[in-house]
Design a protein around this motif. Structure first.
Motif, short mmCIF file in Angstrom:
data_model
loop_
_atom_site.label_atom_id
_atom_site.label_comp_id
_atom_site.label_asym_id
_atom_site.label_seq_id
_atom_site.Cartn_x
_atom_site.Cartn_y
_atom_site.Cartn_z
N ARG A 1 0.84 -1.18 0.00
CA ARG A 1 0.00 0.00 0.00
C ARG A 1 0.89 1.24 0.00
O ARG A 1 1.73 1.42 0.88
N ASP B 1 3.72 4.98 -4.28
CA ASP B 1 2.48 4.82 -5.04
C ASP B 1 2.68 3.97 -6.29
O ASP B 1 1.83 3.15 -6.64
N THR C 1 -6.03 7.06 -5.73
CA THR C 1 -6.30 5.72 -5.24
C THR C 1 -6.97 4.85 -6.30
O THR C 1 -7.42 5.34 -7.34
N ASP D 1 -12.75 7.28 -1.28
CA ASP D 1 -12.07 8.53 -0.97
C ASP D 1 -12.83 9.70 -1.60
O ASP D 1 -13.66 9.52 -2.50
#
Length: 248
Positions: free
Chosen positions: A67, A82, A149, A206
């Motif tokens: 993650r 990321d 995300t 999100d």
């Protein structure tokens, strides 16, 4: 594997949908990585909906492997973390592709980061054509950009593909006002508006993903992926779930 009775194709109003699941959903009872039995079970859930004639897009998170936010919190440079998370989503997508094709469902993995040896690059018209040919399309590597995300990627691709809704499979049967695992008196919403979900930080997705869905009038349906036959049932309006839309 679902044992639900056959349901006629007309029983669902959705012609094309996006299924968003977390990487953790693939872990089963493990603490890390993939549980082959769990991946196979989810593949059967997808097949049961595909058999209705519904065109299916998928986005799978990578939290079971890596993650990005967690890496960043441990001192890793955020952009690098990321990108590592995006690669984890590709691994999960390939695992799901293998499970689906073992049960006879033609599947394409399309990555926002080019890696031609293992999956196709993202080209919108090609992806739409795969769906029209009744192939399941798994979108991997998020949006291809850091700071976004897989929730945002799912909403983005759902809009680009013309999906009727985003179905978010979770470990609970909808959206609650607080964590139902910690608070037995938590209230479940049957329906909630985009704005309320944002204002109350309900944890549906999100904020960027919810705002993108709101601006494009794309419903988000939250349901439990752990319930056998749940995905197929929700498409027919059965079972327990929460709808996030403009009406609330």
């Amino acid at each position: 594997m679902s044992t639900a009775a056959p349901m006629p194709e007309s029983a669902t109003k959705y012609a094309r949908v996006m299924l968003k699941i977390s990487g953790e959903a693939l872990m089963g009872d493990r603490a890390y990585g993939l549980n082959p039995q769990t991946v196979a079970r989810i593949a059967q859930e997808v097949k049961s909906v595909h058999d209705l004639g519904v065109e299916i897009c998928m986005v799978i998170g990578g939290g079971n492997i890596f993650r990005g936010l967690a890496g960043s919190a441990q001192g890793m440079e955020r952009t690098t973390a990321d990108y590592m998370g995006m690669l984890a989503t590709v691994m999960n997508a390939l695992a799901m592709q293998s499970a689906l094709e073992q049960i006879g469902i033609y599947t394409r993995v399309i990555s926002a980061i080019p890696m031609d040896q293992v999956c196709e690059p993202y080209i919108r018209r090609r992806a739409v054509r795969h769906l029209e040919k009744k192939r399941v399309v798994i979108f991997a590597a998020g949006t291809g950009n850091p700071y976004f995300t897989t929730d945002t990627a799912a909403t983005l691709r759902a809009n680009e593909m013309g999906c009727a809704a985003v179905f978010k499979g979770t470990k609970v049967d909808g959206v609650y006002d607080r964590d139902p695992k910690k608070f037995p008196d938590a209230k479940r919403y049957d329906r909630v508006s985009y704005d309320e979900a944002l204002e109350k930080h309900l944890g549906v997705m999100d904020a960027t993903a919810i705002a993108l869905a709101r601006d494009n009038h794309l419903p988000i349906i939250v349901f439990s992926l752990d319930e056998p036959g749940g995905f197929r049932g929700i498409l027919a309006g059965q079972g327990t779930y929460t709808t996030v839309d403009a009406k609330g």
